[in-house]
Design a protein around this motif. Structure first.
Motif, PDB file in Angstrom:
ATOM      1  N   LEU A 145       0.827  -1.208   0.000  1.00  0.00           N
ATOM      2  CA  LEU A 145       0.000   0.000   0.000  1.00  0.00           C
ATOM      3  C   LEU A 145       0.862   1.259   0.000  1.00  0.00           C
ATOM      4  N   SER A 146       1.965   1.228   0.741  1.00  0.00           N
ATOM      5  CA  SER A 146       2.853   2.389   0.807  1.00  0.00           C
ATOM      6  C   SER A 146       3.506   2.662  -0.539  1.00  0.00           C
ATOM      7  N   LEU A 147       4.010   1.610  -1.170  1.00  0.00           N
ATOM      8  CA  LEU A 147       4.635   1.768  -2.480  1.00  0.00           C
ATOM      9  C   LEU A 147       3.635   2.253  -3.518  1.00  0.00           C
ATOM     10  N   ALA A 148       2.414   1.717  -3.452  1.00  0.00           N
ATOM     11  CA  ALA A 148       1.387   2.141  -4.403  1.00  0.00           C
ATOM     12  C   ALA A 148       1.047   3.611  -4.213  1.00  0.00           C
ATOM     13  N   TYR A 149       0.904   4.008  -2.945  1.00  0.00           N
ATOM     14  CA  TYR A 149       0.544   5.414  -2.691  1.00  0.00           C
ATOM     15  C   TYR A 149       1.646   6.358  -3.150  1.00  0.00           C
ATOM     16  N   THR A 150       2.905   6.068  -2.768  1.00  0.00           N
ATOM     17  CA  THR A 150       3.999   6.969  -3.137  1.00  0.00           C
ATOM     18  C   THR A 150       4.190   7.026  -4.652  1.00  0.00           C
ATOM     19  N   TYR A 151       3.914   5.910  -5.320  1.00  0.00           N
ATOM     20  CA  TYR A 151       4.036   5.893  -6.786  1.00  0.00           C
ATOM     21  C   TYR A 151       2.987   6.806  -7.426  1.00  0.00           C
ATOM     22  N   ILE A 163       0.638  23.255 -11.111  1.00  0.00           N
ATOM     23  CA  ILE A 163      -0.133  23.959 -12.135  1.00  0.00           C
ATOM     24  C   ILE A 163      -0.498  25.359 -11.660  1.00  0.00           C
ATOM     25  N   ASN A 164      -1.039  25.460 -10.453  1.00  0.00           N
ATOM     26  CA  ASN A 164      -1.380  26.762  -9.889  1.00  0.00           C
ATOM     27  C   ASN A 164      -1.536  26.627  -8.370  1.00  0.00           C
ATOM     28  N   ALA A 165      -1.909  27.730  -7.720  1.00  0.00           N
ATOM     29  CA  ALA A 165      -2.008  27.747  -6.262  1.00  0.00           C
ATOM     30  C   ALA A 165      -3.095  26.811  -5.751  1.00  0.00           C
ATOM     31  N   THR A 166      -4.185  26.671  -6.498  1.00  0.00           N
ATOM     32  CA  THR A 166      -5.277  25.787  -6.071  1.00  0.00           C
ATOM     33  C   THR A 166      -4.814  24.340  -5.986  1.00  0.00           C
ATOM     34  N   TYR A 167      -4.080  23.900  -6.980  1.00  0.00           N
ATOM     35  CA  TYR A 167      -3.564  22.532  -6.969  1.00  0.00           C
ATOM     36  C   TYR A 167      -2.572  22.336  -5.822  1.00  0.00           C
ATOM     37  N   GLN A 168      -1.809  23.355  -5.487  1.00  0.00           N
ATOM     38  CA  GLN A 168      -0.867  23.245  -4.374  1.00  0.00           C
ATOM     39  C   GLN A 168      -1.603  23.123  -3.051  1.00  0.00           C
ATOM     40  N   LEU A 169      -2.741  23.816  -2.926  1.00  0.00           N
ATOM     41  CA  LEU A 169      -3.557  23.675  -1.724  1.00  0.00           C
ATOM     42  C   LEU A 169      -4.119  22.268  -1.603  1.00  0.00           C
ATOM     43  N   ILE A 170      -4.592  21.728  -2.720  1.00  0.00           N
ATOM     44  CA  ILE A 170      -5.113  20.363  -2.731  1.00  0.00           C
ATOM     45  C   ILE A 170      -4.011  19.369  -2.383  1.00  0.00           C
ATOM     46  N   ASP A 171      -2.812  19.675  -2.834  1.00  0.00           N
ATOM     47  CA  ASP A 171      -1.684  18.751  -2.673  1.00  0.00           C
ATOM     48  C   ASP A 171      -1.225  18.605  -1.226  1.00  0.00           C
ATOM     49  N   ALA A 172      -1.374  19.641  -0.413  1.00  0.00           N
ATOM     50  CA  ALA A 172      -0.750  19.688   0.914  1.00  0.00           C
ATOM     51  C   ALA A 172      -1.025  18.459   1.781  1.00  0.00           C
ATOM     52  N   PRO A 173      -2.283  18.065   2.019  1.00  0.00           N
ATOM     53  CA  PRO A 173      -2.496  16.889   2.886  1.00  0.00           C
ATOM     54  C   PRO A 173      -1.978  15.585   2.286  1.00  0.00           C
ATOM     55  N   PHE A 174      -2.015  15.485   0.958  1.00  0.00           N
ATOM     56  CA  PHE A 174      -1.498  14.278   0.302  1.00  0.00           C
ATOM     57  C   PHE A 174       0.025  14.206   0.416  1.00  0.00           C
ATOM     58  N   LEU A 175       0.685  15.364   0.367  1.00  0.00           N
ATOM     59  CA  LEU A 175       2.131  15.409   0.568  1.00  0.00           C
ATOM     60  C   LEU A 175       2.485  15.018   1.992  1.00  0.00           C
ATOM     61  N   THR A 176       1.679  15.453   2.949  1.00  0.00           N
ATOM     62  CA  THR A 176       1.902  15.070   4.348  1.00  0.00           C
ATOM     63  C   THR A 176       1.897  13.555   4.506  1.00  0.00           C
ATOM     64  N   ASN A 178       2.391  11.341   2.175  1.00  0.00           N
ATOM     65  CA  ASN A 178       3.543  10.803   1.448  1.00  0.00           C
ATOM     66  C   ASN A 178       4.809  10.877   2.295  1.00  0.00           C
ATOM     67  N   ASN A 179       4.993  11.982   2.999  1.00  0.00           N
ATOM     68  CA  ASN A 179       6.162  12.140   3.873  1.00  0.00           C
ATOM     69  C   ASN A 179       6.146  11.121   5.006  1.00  0.00           C
ATOM     70  N   ILE A 180       4.963  10.880   5.573  1.00  0.00           N
ATOM     71  CA  ILE A 180       4.834   9.913   6.667  1.00  0.00           C
ATOM     72  C   ILE A 180       5.168   8.504   6.183  1.00  0.00           C
ATOM     73  N   ILE A 181       4.664   8.156   5.012  1.00  0.00           N
ATOM     74  CA  ILE A 181       4.910   6.817   4.469  1.00  0.00           C
ATOM     75  C   ILE A 181       6.397   6.606   4.207  1.00  0.00           C
ATOM     76  N   ARG A 182       7.043   7.575   3.599  1.00  0.00           N
ATOM     77  CA  ARG A 182       8.477   7.448   3.342  1.00  0.00           C
ATOM     78  C   ARG A 182       9.265   7.357   4.640  1.00  0.00           C
TER      79      ARG A 182
END
Length: 331
Positions: A145-151, A163-176, A178-182
């Motif tokens: 599951l971890s490898l699938a998510y990070t991929y 792409i723009n600021a909106t996408y960066q806002l959407i990205d923030a929790p998913f990046l969090t 990703n950092n935890i999984i790594r």
């Protein structure tokens, strides 16, 4: 276990150095430092779990890490936001910047380098949960599951995040996440390698630690900077661990050297240095650079001068925090 703090001190100083330096060191050196400077903290966490060799419940771990990681995350986030508000009032920052910092805090994305604290917290929780269960199939499922998510996160980040600021806002929790999984993967590697070290090399002569450490560091430099290997699993399991392992073996030998006390000091105080150097001290030097040279970007030899000055300034900052504001560190 002074060597743990020596490695952490060397790593945090490398983090600060790369945040200041640009255009001085060769690209391969920057790549190598970037390859180990964060994962060294995950690695040493796993190594310490192995040394203690004691079971700890997830509940007890969360209680302990809330004090050492959770509270510092909130306190330093507040300090940085107050600092940003001061710069907002003098016209250096705009309101969008302040709101972005608040959003990063709430999503555990973290302001500046503070993202590291939730990543380590979450990574340790996942690792301890899996270790306590002692079920091979659960480890396997977590890895898949971890490898699938990070991929898939890497795919998303490459195509859409910037792409723009909106996408960066959407990205923030998913990046969090990703950092935890790594983080948990490297914590687990550190734990396993500590067990292997105890079984094979703990009683070996010191020169062997030096030789092995130098060899592993050499491999780390090669694979991070010169190798054409581009396997996904390699970048998740192997590359982030080589540098910390090699440097830790060298740190074991370096315990006898007086100069190691410098790195040990910053290892002990790595949290304060990590939290303050990027979002406060570096910003002040960027403002100074703007006043002196007309640009905020630090490049060339002057960036190294500012790095040295920043470390000198951090000494009194760390001592003041240790003596007057221990609550910032969760103490």
């Amino acid at each position: 276990m002074r060597y743990i703090d020596i490695l952490k001190g060397f790593s945090i100083l490398c983090i600060v150095l790369l945040h200041f330096e640009e255009g001085v060191f060769p690209l391969w050196l920057n790549w190598w430092i970037g390859n180990f400077m964060i994962t060294a903290f995950y690695f040493t966490s796993g190594w310490l779990f192995g040394l203690k060799d004691q079971s700890v419940s997830v509940k007890d771990l969360c209680r302990k890490r809330w004090k050492s990681l959770g509270k510092p995350y909130l306190w330093f986030s507040l300090v940085i936001i107050i600092f940003d508000l001061i710069l907002f009032m003098v016209g250096y920052y705009d309101l969008k910047m302040i709101l972005r910092e608040v959003y990063k805090t709430l999503t555990l994305r973290g302001i500046g380098t503070l993202w590291f604290l939730p990543a380590l917290f979450g990574g340790e929780v996942i690792f301890v949960f899996l270790r306590n269960k002692k079920r091979l199939w659960l480890w396997g499922l977590a890895l898949v599951l971890s490898l699938a998510y990070t991929y898939f996160y890497g795919y998303w980040a490459t195509l859409y995040r910037n792409i723009n600021a909106t996408y960066q806002l959407i990205d923030a929790p998913f990046l969090t996440l990703n950092n935890i999984i790594r983080a948990w993967i490297v914590v687990a590697c550190g734990y396993a390698l500590q067990w292997g070290y105890t079984k094979t090399m703990a009683q070996k002569p010191m020169w062997l630690n030096v030789a092995m450490g130098a060899a592993v560091c050499g491999l780390s430099i090669y694979f991070s900077s010169f190798s054409t290997v581009n396997l996904y699993c390699f970048s998740i399991f192997f590359a982030p661990v080589l540098g910390p392992l090699g440097l830790l073996l060298l740190a074991i030998a370096a315990e006898r050297l007086k100069c190691s006390r410098f790195f040990e000091y910053w290892g002990v105080n790595s949290l304060a240095l990590m939290a303050t150097h990027y979002s406060i001290v570096l910003v002040l030097f960027q403002m100074l650079n703007l006043y002196l040279y007309g640009q905020t970007k630090l490049t060339g030899v002057i960036s190294l001068v500012f790095f040295v000055l920043a470390i000198l300034i951090e000494y009194p900052i760390v001592e003041i925090i240790n003596k007057r504001f221990k609550f910032l560190l969760g103490k």
